[in-house]
Motif scaffolding. Structure first.
Motif, PDB file in Angstrom:
ATOM      1  N   GLN A   6      85.839  73.924  31.957  1.00 38.11           N
ATOM      2  CA  GLN A   6      86.910  73.972  30.961  1.00 38.11           C
ATOM      3  C   GLN A   6      86.493  74.546  29.565  1.00 38.11           C
ATOM      4  O   GLN A   6      87.320  75.289  29.015  1.00 38.11           O
ATOM      5  N   LEU A   7      85.297  74.369  29.283  1.00 33.47           N
ATOM      6  CA  LEU A   7      84.678  75.317  28.149  1.00 33.47           C
ATOM      7  C   LEU A   7      84.799  76.596  28.322  1.00 33.47           C
ATOM      8  O   LEU A   7      85.115  77.597  27.344  1.00 33.47           O
ATOM      9  N   THR A  55      74.809  78.650  31.208  1.00 29.51           N
ATOM     10  CA  THR A  55      75.271  79.372  32.321  1.00 29.51           C
ATOM     11  C   THR A  55      76.710  79.841  31.776  1.00 29.51           C
ATOM     12  O   THR A  55      77.094  81.065  32.072  1.00 29.51           O
ATOM     13  N   ILE A  56      77.525  78.905  31.104  1.00 28.57           N
ATOM     14  CA  ILE A  56      78.904  79.580  31.017  1.00 28.57           C
ATOM     15  C   ILE A  56      78.806  80.788  29.964  1.00 28.57           C
ATOM     16  O   ILE A  56      79.793  81.400  30.148  1.00 28.57           O
ATOM     17  N   TYR A  57      77.849  80.747  28.934  1.00 24.80           N
ATOM     18  CA  TYR A  57      78.007  81.965  28.412  1.00 24.80           C
ATOM     19  C   TYR A  57      77.252  83.233  28.946  1.00 24.80           C
ATOM     20  O   TYR A  57      77.777  84.249  28.688  1.00 24.80           O
ATOM     21  N   LEU A  58      76.550  82.862  29.800  1.00 26.04           N
ATOM     22  CA  LEU A  58      76.115  84.131  30.798  1.00 26.04           C
ATOM     23  C   LEU A  58      77.179  84.473  31.455  1.00 26.04           C
ATOM     24  O   LEU A  58      77.375  85.806  31.790  1.00 26.04           O
ATOM     25  N   LEU A  98      78.777  74.026  38.113  1.00 26.77           N
ATOM     26  CA  LEU A  98      79.296  73.869  36.916  1.00 26.77           C
ATOM     27  C   LEU A  98      80.254  72.631  36.658  1.00 26.77           C
ATOM     28  O   LEU A  98      80.898  72.220  37.781  1.00 26.77           O
ATOM     29  N   SER A  99      79.684  71.769  35.901  1.00 24.45           N
ATOM     30  CA  SER A  99      80.818  70.381  35.536  1.00 24.45           C
ATOM     31  C   SER A  99      82.106  70.873  35.114  1.00 24.45           C
ATOM     32  O   SER A  99      82.231  71.926  34.928  1.00 24.45           O
ATOM     33  N   ASN A 145      86.678  79.642  26.248  1.00 23.51           N
ATOM     34  CA  ASN A 145      86.038  80.723  25.882  1.00 23.51           C
ATOM     35  C   ASN A 145      86.336  81.954  26.261  1.00 23.51           C
ATOM     36  O   ASN A 145      86.431  83.047  25.584  1.00 23.51           O
ATOM     37  N   ILE A 146      86.791  82.278  27.511  1.00 21.55           N
ATOM     38  CA  ILE A 146      87.376  83.502  27.991  1.00 21.55           C
ATOM     39  C   ILE A 146      88.655  83.801  27.236  1.00 21.55           C
ATOM     40  O   ILE A 146      88.855  84.538  27.045  1.00 21.55           O
TER      41      ILE A 146
END
Length: 171
Positions: free
Chosen positions: A45-46, A110-113, A39-40, A50-51
């Motif tokens: 950071q995003l 990916t970040i949401y997964l 991940l970048s 989200n977490i």
């Protein structure tokens, strides 16, 4: 009746705060593996944001009241109907739910997964049964519409959970 309602809401608030805390714990435990997922910095950071804000929409009236009534009140037909509607609202608002992406005809980024896996795992952590996620996933995976890439990413994160081994026993 009013005291019963407040009691339902109090119990649900406590549950929800505990759930959000367990999502954060899951994230922290998976972070070494997440850092290997390419991940970048912006995506990381995003994801972290989200977490921190996971399931905050459940504190809105449209979600909070039906959820608290369903889980801690009487399960009348009206309560069940309102809960089902609240779930749909929740899934449409929150990109860590597959339904959010299925409606758009896209793969979940990916970040949401990762957030979704943390969400799933949080229920096992809540019960002090950290490996229960595997039984849950095996039981439900036929209903979970994932692409091959998404299955690969989930397997990657599940392998991290398995590799934590003894460390999980001490949670």
């Amino acid at each position: 009746f009013e005291n019963d309602m407040r009691d339902c809401e109090k119990k649900y608030r406590e549950y929800l705060e505990s759930h959000i805390s367990n999502v954060e714990n899951a994230y922290k435990l998976l972070l070494p593996r997440i850092n290997e997922m390419g991940l970048s910095d912006q995506e990381l950071q995003l994801l972290e944001n989200n977490i921190k804000n996971h399931d905050k929409s459940k504190f809105t009236v449209e979600e909070f009241i039906p959820y608290s009534n369903y889980f801690y009140g009487d399960k009348t037909e009206k309560t069940i109907k309102e809960f089902r509607n609240a779930v749909i609202i929740h899934e449409k608002r929150n990109p860590h739910h597959l339904e959010y992406w299925l409606e758009r005809g896209k793969d979940m980024p990916t970040i949401y997964l990762i957030e979704m896996v943390c969400d799933w795992w949080s229920f096992s952590l809540q019960k002090n049964e950290p490996y229960e996620i595997f039984d849950w996933f095996n039981k439900h995976k036929v209903k979970i519409n994932l692409s091959e890439n998404q299955h690969t990413q989930i397997d990657f994160l599940f392998n991290e959970i398995k590799s934590l081994g003894q460390n999980l026993e001490n949670l």
